[in-house]
Design a protein around this motif. Structure first.
Motif, PDB file in Angstrom:
ATOM      1  N   UNK A 239       0.688  -1.193   0.077  1.00 29.24           N
ATOM      2  CA  UNK A 239      -0.034   0.106   0.032  1.00 29.24           C
ATOM      3  C   UNK A 239       0.895   1.233   0.092  1.00 29.24           C
ATOM      4  N   UNK A 240       2.132   1.192   0.443  1.00 37.08           N
ATOM      5  CA  UNK A 240       2.905   2.307   0.394  1.00 37.08           C
ATOM      6  C   UNK A 240       3.686   2.570  -1.020  1.00 37.08           C
ATOM      7  N   UNK A 241       3.426   1.892  -1.996  1.00 39.56           N
ATOM      8  CA  UNK A 241       3.905   2.008  -3.218  1.00 39.56           C
ATOM      9  C   UNK A 241       3.578   3.278  -3.901  1.00 39.56           C
ATOM     10  N   UNK A 242       4.543   3.917  -4.489  1.00 40.39           N
ATOM     11  CA  UNK A 242       4.424   5.327  -5.133  1.00 40.39           C
ATOM     12  C   UNK A 242       3.554   6.033  -4.324  1.00 40.39           C
ATOM     13  N   UNK A 243       4.018   6.328  -3.071  1.00 44.55           N
ATOM     14  CA  UNK A 243       3.261   7.133  -2.023  1.00 44.55           C
ATOM     15  C   UNK A 243       4.103   8.274  -1.573  1.00 44.55           C
ATOM     16  N   UNK A 244       5.260   8.451  -1.905  1.00 46.38           N
ATOM     17  CA  UNK A 244       6.268   9.210  -1.213  1.00 46.38           C
ATOM     18  C   UNK A 244       7.002  10.215  -2.156  1.00 46.38           C
ATOM     19  N   UNK A 245       7.166  11.678  -1.681  1.00 47.48           N
ATOM     20  CA  UNK A 245       7.931  12.669  -2.419  1.00 47.48           C
ATOM     21  C   UNK A 245       9.537  12.444  -1.809  1.00 47.48           C
ATOM     22  N   UNK A 246       9.592  12.005  -0.743  1.00 48.97           N
ATOM     23  CA  UNK A 246      10.846  12.059  -0.126  1.00 48.97           C
ATOM     24  C   UNK A 246      10.938  11.005   0.763  1.00 48.97           C
ATOM     25  N   UNK A 247      12.019  10.328   0.902  1.00 43.29           N
ATOM     26  CA  UNK A 247      12.346   9.062   1.822  1.00 43.29           C
ATOM     27  C   UNK A 247      13.839   9.295   2.409  1.00 43.29           C
ATOM     28  N   UNK A 248      13.613   9.391   3.922  1.00 45.67           N
ATOM     29  CA  UNK A 248      14.950   9.473   4.547  1.00 45.67           C
ATOM     30  C   UNK A 248      15.114   8.201   5.387  1.00 45.67           C
ATOM     31  N   UNK A 249      16.354   7.556   5.040  1.00 45.74           N
ATOM     32  CA  UNK A 249      16.645   6.428   5.478  1.00 45.74           C
ATOM     33  C   UNK A 249      17.640   6.518   6.644  1.00 45.74           C
ATOM     34  N   UNK A 250      16.866   6.194   7.918  1.00 47.83           N
ATOM     35  CA  UNK A 250      17.924   6.465   9.097  1.00 47.83           C
ATOM     36  C   UNK A 250      18.051   5.125   9.807  1.00 47.83           C
ATOM     37  N   UNK A 251      18.134   3.897   9.020  1.00 50.05           N
ATOM     38  CA  UNK A 251      18.827   2.829   9.478  1.00 50.05           C
ATOM     39  C   UNK A 251      19.843   2.334   8.568  1.00 50.05           C
ATOM     40  N   UNK A 252      20.569   1.338   9.157  1.00 49.25           N
ATOM     41  CA  UNK A 252      21.575   0.516   8.278  1.00 49.25           C
ATOM     42  C   UNK A 252      20.763  -0.479   7.539  1.00 49.25           C
ATOM     43  N   UNK A 253      19.862  -0.165   6.692  1.00 50.75           N
ATOM     44  CA  UNK A 253      19.185  -1.046   5.939  1.00 50.75           C
ATOM     45  C   UNK A 253      20.249  -1.563   4.891  1.00 50.75           C
ATOM     46  N   UNK A 254      19.964  -3.051   4.678  1.00 52.19           N
ATOM     47  CA  UNK A 254      20.870  -3.449   3.556  1.00 52.19           C
ATOM     48  C   UNK A 254      20.764  -2.925   2.306  1.00 52.19           C
ATOM     49  N   UNK A 255      21.973  -3.109   1.546  1.00 57.42           N
ATOM     50  CA  UNK A 255      22.085  -2.210   0.356  1.00 57.42           C
ATOM     51  C   UNK A 255      20.886  -2.816  -0.739  1.00 57.42           C
ATOM     52  N   UNK A 256      20.724  -4.129  -0.671  1.00 58.58           N
ATOM     53  CA  UNK A 256      19.684  -4.450  -1.630  1.00 58.58           C
ATOM     54  C   UNK A 256      18.353  -4.082  -1.114  1.00 58.58           C
ATOM     55  N   UNK A 257      18.056  -3.530  -0.074  1.00 60.60           N
ATOM     56  CA  UNK A 257      16.772  -2.977   0.174  1.00 60.60           C
ATOM     57  C   UNK A 257      16.356  -1.510  -0.477  1.00 60.60           C
ATOM     58  N   UNK A 258      17.391  -0.982  -0.948  1.00 59.75           N
ATOM     59  CA  UNK A 258      17.164   0.243  -1.695  1.00 59.75           C
ATOM     60  C   UNK A 258      16.389   0.167  -2.741  1.00 59.75           C
ATOM     61  N   UNK A 259      16.470  -1.005  -3.468  1.00 60.07           N
ATOM     62  CA  UNK A 259      15.613  -1.546  -4.832  1.00 60.07           C
ATOM     63  C   UNK A 259      14.026  -1.430  -4.255  1.00 60.07           C
ATOM     64  N   UNK A 260      13.836  -1.993  -3.191  1.00 59.92           N
ATOM     65  CA  UNK A 260      12.372  -1.935  -2.764  1.00 59.92           C
ATOM     66  C   UNK A 260      11.886  -0.493  -2.304  1.00 59.92           C
ATOM     67  N   UNK A 261      12.863   0.431  -1.765  1.00 58.68           N
ATOM     68  CA  UNK A 261      12.491   1.918  -1.306  1.00 58.68           C
ATOM     69  C   UNK A 261      12.134   2.604  -2.715  1.00 58.68           C
ATOM     70  N   UNK A 262      12.925   2.417  -3.892  1.00 60.30           N
ATOM     71  CA  UNK A 262      12.486   2.948  -5.136  1.00 60.30           C
ATOM     72  C   UNK A 262      10.899   2.829  -5.291  1.00 60.30           C
ATOM     73  N   UNK A 263      10.562   1.598  -5.111  1.00 58.70           N
ATOM     74  CA  UNK A 263       9.249   1.462  -5.359  1.00 58.70           C
ATOM     75  C   UNK A 263       8.217   2.035  -4.542  1.00 58.70           C
ATOM     76  N   UNK A 264       8.598   2.591  -3.597  1.00 63.36           N
ATOM     77  CA  UNK A 264       7.698   3.489  -2.423  1.00 63.36           C
ATOM     78  C   UNK A 264       7.633   5.046  -2.969  1.00 63.36           C
ATOM     79  N   UNK A 265       8.477   5.184  -3.967  1.00 66.53           N
ATOM     80  CA  UNK A 265       8.661   6.826  -4.233  1.00 66.53           C
ATOM     81  C   UNK A 265       7.630   7.203  -5.699  1.00 66.53           C
ATOM     82  N   UNK A 266       7.017   8.254  -5.381  1.00 66.33           N
ATOM     83  CA  UNK A 266       6.396   9.096  -6.554  1.00 66.33           C
ATOM     84  C   UNK A 266       7.295   9.191  -7.538  1.00 66.33           C
ATOM     85  N   UNK A 267       6.854   9.464  -8.843  1.00 71.74           N
ATOM     86  CA  UNK A 267       7.789   9.645 -10.069  1.00 71.74           C
ATOM     87  C   UNK A 267       8.408  10.936  -9.473  1.00 71.74           C
ATOM     88  N   UNK A 268       9.989  10.953  -9.806  1.00 69.11           N
ATOM     89  CA  UNK A 268      10.748  12.035  -9.332  1.00 69.11           C
ATOM     90  C   UNK A 268      10.938  12.505  -8.011  1.00 69.11           C
TER      91      UNK A 268
END
Length: 353
Positions: A239-268
């Motif tokens: 439900x969070x997909x394409x919902x965010x204009x900005x994402x601030x990653x404040x944890x030592x999330x594994x590098x491969x998790x950033x691929x998932x983070x991209x899916x949460x972002x609005x275009x641009x």
């Protein structure tokens, strides 16, 4: 030349890689014309302290007194120091020197943390070769430009985490001009994340907190979040997909998790790393061309940004959630931080006279 109050400074130093520190004293650098000497009252523990003394960011200079979230009173100052007086309550963050010259390509742009001459608060050396020592101690001497008055509205015991964690999260929010209407996500509700929620909310953004701990929901909402996503719940994540204009990653999330983070972002949208993920990142070009998402990092804030951080926190009542420890219990505090059990920042306290 003005003499300081401390001919020897006692502190707690690391002598070998690990999380144990021992009593140690050192002779401080001479008090220069633009230096101040600070009698430390409080010193925060930052994750960077542990990374340094554990040798995770390379071999540290030992013995090393770490700590770059320092709050105390000015007890001496050089002849050239203006704007600070003995007795002032002040703070010191992760940086203690930069040239701040108009001719400096980075300092002239307000990027003094990237100055070629910059000096970190510890595990670094001044131009004269003397090693910088940090805040797990009774006193410290630093450049007056990197000594900041603590606003009266901020309780001194809550000030140390603002000197590093606070400015770390607020600096990129200023750079990205976070404002009302922006939809901001915060990943990792810990030492950085719980402050990031407060700053983003005070800027007027719609804030979504992301955590794999559903028991943090109520606390996140109380801190100013407007939504919460349990990242262990696939339906909520979807439900969070394409919902965010900005994402601030404040944890030592594994590098491969950033691929998932991209899916949460609005275009641009924009993703900002506030922590350093382990491992190397791997992306396909289409992940960026298809989404027009940008990915960047943020170091620490410079002189102007740190002042803005303190003023903004004072104005909006932003404060860290802390656990307090006497300075002589620093090893117990380090162990608690290292275990991940701290809620959410540890503050060491020196005894009062």
């Amino acid at each position: 030349m003005v003499e300081g109050k401390f001919s020897e400074i006692r502190g707690w130093a690391a002598f070998e890689p690990g999380i144990k520190v021992k009593p140690w004293s050192y002779r401080p650098r001479p008090l220069g014309d633009n230096d101040v000497e600070i009698k430390i009252e409080y010193s925060g523990i930052c994750g960077s302290d542990l990374h340094t003394i554990k040798g995770e960011w390379g071999p540290p200079q030992l013995p090393a007194i770490v700590g770059h979230e320092i709050v105390g009173r000015v007890v001496a100052k050089g002849d050239g120091v203006a704007g600070l007086a003995e007795g002032d309550l002040v703070g010191v963050g992760a940086q203690v020197y930069a040239c701040l010259k108009d001719s400096c390509e980075t300092c002239s742009r307000g990027l003094d943390p990237h100055c070629p001459d910059m000096v970190f608060t510890y595990n670094d050396n001044y131009a004269d070769g003397k090693q910088a020592q940090g805040g797990y101690s009774e006193a410290v001497r630093v450049d007056a430009n990197y000594t900041f008055k603590i606003p009266a509205a901020i309780d001194p015991v809550h000030a140390p985490p603002l000197m590093c964690a606070g400015v770390t999260v607020f600096c990129p929010m200023l750079k990205h001009d976070i404002k009302q209407g922006d939809r901001v996500g915060i990943v990792g509700i810990g030492g950085l994340g719980h402050l990031a929620i407060q700053f983003a909310s005070a800027l007027g953004a719609h804030v979504t907190a992301f955590s794999h701990s559903p028991n943090k929901r109520e606390e996140c909402m109380a801190l100013g979040a407007t939504a919460f996503v349990d990242t262990s719940d696939e339906k909520q994540v979807e439900g969070a997909r394409q919902s965010l204009t900005h994402l601030f990653v404040a944890s030592n999330a594994p590098a491969n998790q950033y691929n998932e983070f991209i899916k949460w972002m609005k275009i641009g949208g924009a993703i900002v790393m506030l922590a350093v993920p382990p491992g190397k990142m791997s992306f396909s070009a289409s992940e960026f061309t298809g989404s027009e998402v940008s990915l960047s990092g943020s170091l620490v804030g410079g002189v102007k940004t740190l002042r803005k951080t303190l003023d903004f926190a004072a104005e909006h009542g932003i404060k860290p959630i802390i656990e307090r420890f006497p300075m002589d219990q620093v090893n117990e505090a380090l162990a608690r931080v290292d275990s991940g059990r701290i809620r959410y920042r540890a503050v060491l306290e020196n005894p009062r006279d």
